[in-house]
Design a protein around this motif. Structure first.
Motif, short mmCIF file in Angstrom:
data_model
loop_
_atom_site.label_atom_id
_atom_site.label_comp_id
_atom_site.label_asym_id
_atom_site.label_seq_id
_atom_site.Cartn_x
_atom_site.Cartn_y
_atom_site.Cartn_z
N ALA A 10 0.84 -1.20 0.00
CA ALA A 10 0.00 0.00 0.00
C ALA A 10 0.87 1.25 0.00
CB ALA A 10 -0.92 -0.01 1.22
N GLY A 11 1.96 1.24 0.78
CA GLY A 11 2.86 2.39 0.81
C GLY A 11 3.48 2.66 -0.54
N ILE A 12 3.89 1.60 -1.23
CA ILE A 12 4.49 1.75 -2.56
C ILE A 12 3.46 2.30 -3.55
CG2 ILE A 12 5.40 0.45 -4.52
CD1 ILE A 12 6.82 -1.36 -2.44
N LEU A 13 2.24 1.76 -3.51
CA LEU A 13 1.20 2.24 -4.43
C LEU A 13 0.85 3.70 -4.17
CD1 LEU A 13 -1.15 -0.89 -4.53
CD2 LEU A 13 0.42 -0.11 -6.31
N TRP A 14 0.76 4.07 -2.89
CA TRP A 14 0.49 5.47 -2.56
C TRP A 14 1.63 6.36 -3.05
CZ3 TRP A 14 -3.85 7.69 -1.82
CH2 TRP A 14 -4.89 7.08 -1.14
N MET A 15 2.87 5.89 -2.96
CA MET A 15 3.99 6.69 -3.40
C MET A 15 4.03 6.80 -4.93
SD MET A 15 6.27 8.72 -2.41
CE MET A 15 6.40 8.41 -0.66
N ILE A 16 3.59 5.76 -5.61
CA ILE A 16 3.47 5.83 -7.07
C ILE A 16 2.45 6.91 -7.44
CG2 ILE A 16 2.64 4.60 -9.12
CD1 ILE A 16 3.87 2.06 -7.94
N ALA A 17 1.33 6.92 -6.71
CA ALA A 17 0.31 7.95 -6.95
C ALA A 17 0.87 9.34 -6.65
CB ALA A 17 -0.92 7.68 -6.09
N THR A 18 1.69 9.44 -5.60
CA THR A 18 2.32 10.72 -5.27
C THR A 18 3.17 11.22 -6.42
OG1 THR A 18 2.40 10.11 -2.92
CG2 THR A 18 3.89 11.87 -3.66
N GLY A 222 -1.17 15.19 -4.28
CA GLY A 222 0.14 14.58 -4.10
C GLY A 222 0.55 14.53 -2.64
N HIS A 223 0.31 15.61 -1.91
CA HIS A 223 0.65 15.63 -0.48
C HIS A 223 -0.25 14.66 0.30
CE1 HIS A 223 3.75 18.67 -0.29
NE2 HIS A 223 3.09 19.37 -1.19
N PHE A 224 -1.52 14.53 -0.11
CA PHE A 224 -2.42 13.58 0.55
C PHE A 224 -1.94 12.16 0.33
CE2 PHE A 224 -6.09 10.70 0.17
CZ PHE A 224 -6.64 10.83 1.45
N ALA A 225 -1.57 11.82 -0.92
CA ALA A 225 -1.07 10.49 -1.23
C ALA A 225 0.23 10.21 -0.49
CB ALA A 225 -0.88 10.33 -2.74
N MET A 226 1.10 11.21 -0.41
CA MET A 226 2.37 11.04 0.29
C MET A 226 2.14 10.76 1.77
SD MET A 226 5.56 13.74 0.47
CE MET A 226 4.52 15.01 1.22
N THR A 227 1.20 11.45 2.38
CA THR A 227 0.90 11.23 3.78
C THR A 227 0.43 9.80 4.02
OG1 THR A 227 0.29 13.55 4.07
CG2 THR A 227 -0.50 12.01 5.73
N ASN A 228 -0.42 9.30 3.12
CA ASN A 228 -0.90 7.92 3.23
C ASN A 228 0.23 6.91 3.02
OD1 ASN A 228 -4.04 7.63 3.51
ND2 ASN A 228 -3.74 9.36 2.15
N ALA A 229 1.16 7.25 2.11
CA ALA A 229 2.30 6.36 1.87
C ALA A 229 3.14 6.22 3.13
CB ALA A 229 3.15 6.89 0.72
#
Length: 300
Positions: A10-18, A222-229
């Protein structure tokens, strides 16, 4: 991080989205072109982005800041204001991939400034990683081999100014909530950019305003996705994924802006990402208070 909270995929996918969101930010700013001055473009991006602060207004209204708080928020706003102007200017001058690759230097400068101004101790291996990152920057810039554009100089100052902004934020984050720190950045940067924008105002078209609003949307996402990552996996897991942003930048630059892929930029960016990932890994292994930020944490 507990076992229940540890979700590396999940962290990797969120960072890809970031990375995707921040590539869209750079592509949209590039699409905007240079008709509107850099300071005005940055001002409109932040002004339009204030709409995303509406949920935080109640907390901001109840906030009580002393002279120290106002001083630190003002200093951070000044650093970020000048950094954003330099970044928007660089986007009109040099390829997307070069802007992306040079943005990777931000955490390196943070590490250097933390030693100089926060008294952080630095080990020999970390010094070698910093030297490697700076070599990566030289691979990208190739001074003496090609003529440097003012946009390259602007990106060097961008990274330094964002590093100063981040270190100030580290101090503030120990005294105020994350929502307040982020919201105050948006407010102070909007105020700081206003006189620069007014000095050379060019009336934007509805289309240009639309582009800048989408810039604000993708930056916020991007900042939202990064926070989730970061919530799902340690930075040591998500940091290497940021190299994909450089790959996408090369693809977008070649496909939409006729910017041919530059192997030196890819190689230099890879060296910097590897060096920053090593520094982050060393901080985590030593269980230190993290100073070096994730690559995306200093984004606009």
């Amino acid at each position: 991080m507990s076992d229940a909270a540890y979700r590396p995929l999940a962290g990797i996918l969120w960072m890809i989205a970031t990375g995707f969101c921040f590539v869209m930010v750079t592509a949209l700013v590039k699409l905007l072109g240079g008709r509107i001055p850099a300071a005005e473009s940055a001002f409109l991006r932040y002004l339009l982005g204030l709409v995303f602060l509406i949920p935080a207004w109640k907390q901001l209204a109840a906030m009580k800041l002393g002279s120290r708080g106002w001083t630190l928020f003002s200093i951070r706003g000044a650093f970020h204001t000048l950094g954003v102007i330099c970044w928007f200017y660089a986007m009109t001058r040099i390829p997307i991939a070069e802007v992306t690759a040079m943005n990777y230097l931000n955490p390196v400068y943070v590490s250097i400034l933390a030693v100089l101004f926060l008294g952080e101790q630095i080990a020999a291996r970390r010094i070698l990683a910093i030297v490697a990152a700076l070599i990566g920057a030289l691979v990208i810039l190739r001074p003496g081999i090609r003529e440097l554009d003012p946009g390259h100089i602007a990106m060097i100052f961008t990274a330094l100014l964002f590093a100063g902004s981040y270190l100030t934020a580290k101090i503030l984050s120990g005294e105020h909530s994350a929502i307040v720190v982020v919201a105050m950045l948006s407010i102070t940067v909007t105020i700081g950019l206003a006189p620069f924008a007014a000095a050379n105002w060019v009336t934007p078209t509805p289309g240009e305003l639309g582009i800048l609003f989408f810039v604000a949307c993708f930056a916020t996402a991007g900042h939202f996705a990064m926070t989730n990552a970061f919530a799902a996996a340690p930075v040591t897991v998500t940091q290497p994924v940021t190299f994909l942003q450089l790959v996408w930048s090369v693809i977008v630059g070649a496909a939409f802006f006729a910017e041919p892929p530059d192997p030196y930029v890819i190689a230099g960016g890879g060296i910097i990402v590897a060096a920053v990932s090593f520094i982050t890994w060393r901080e985590a292994r030593a269980k230190k208070r993290a100073i070096t930020p994730p690559i995306h944490a200093t984004k606009t």
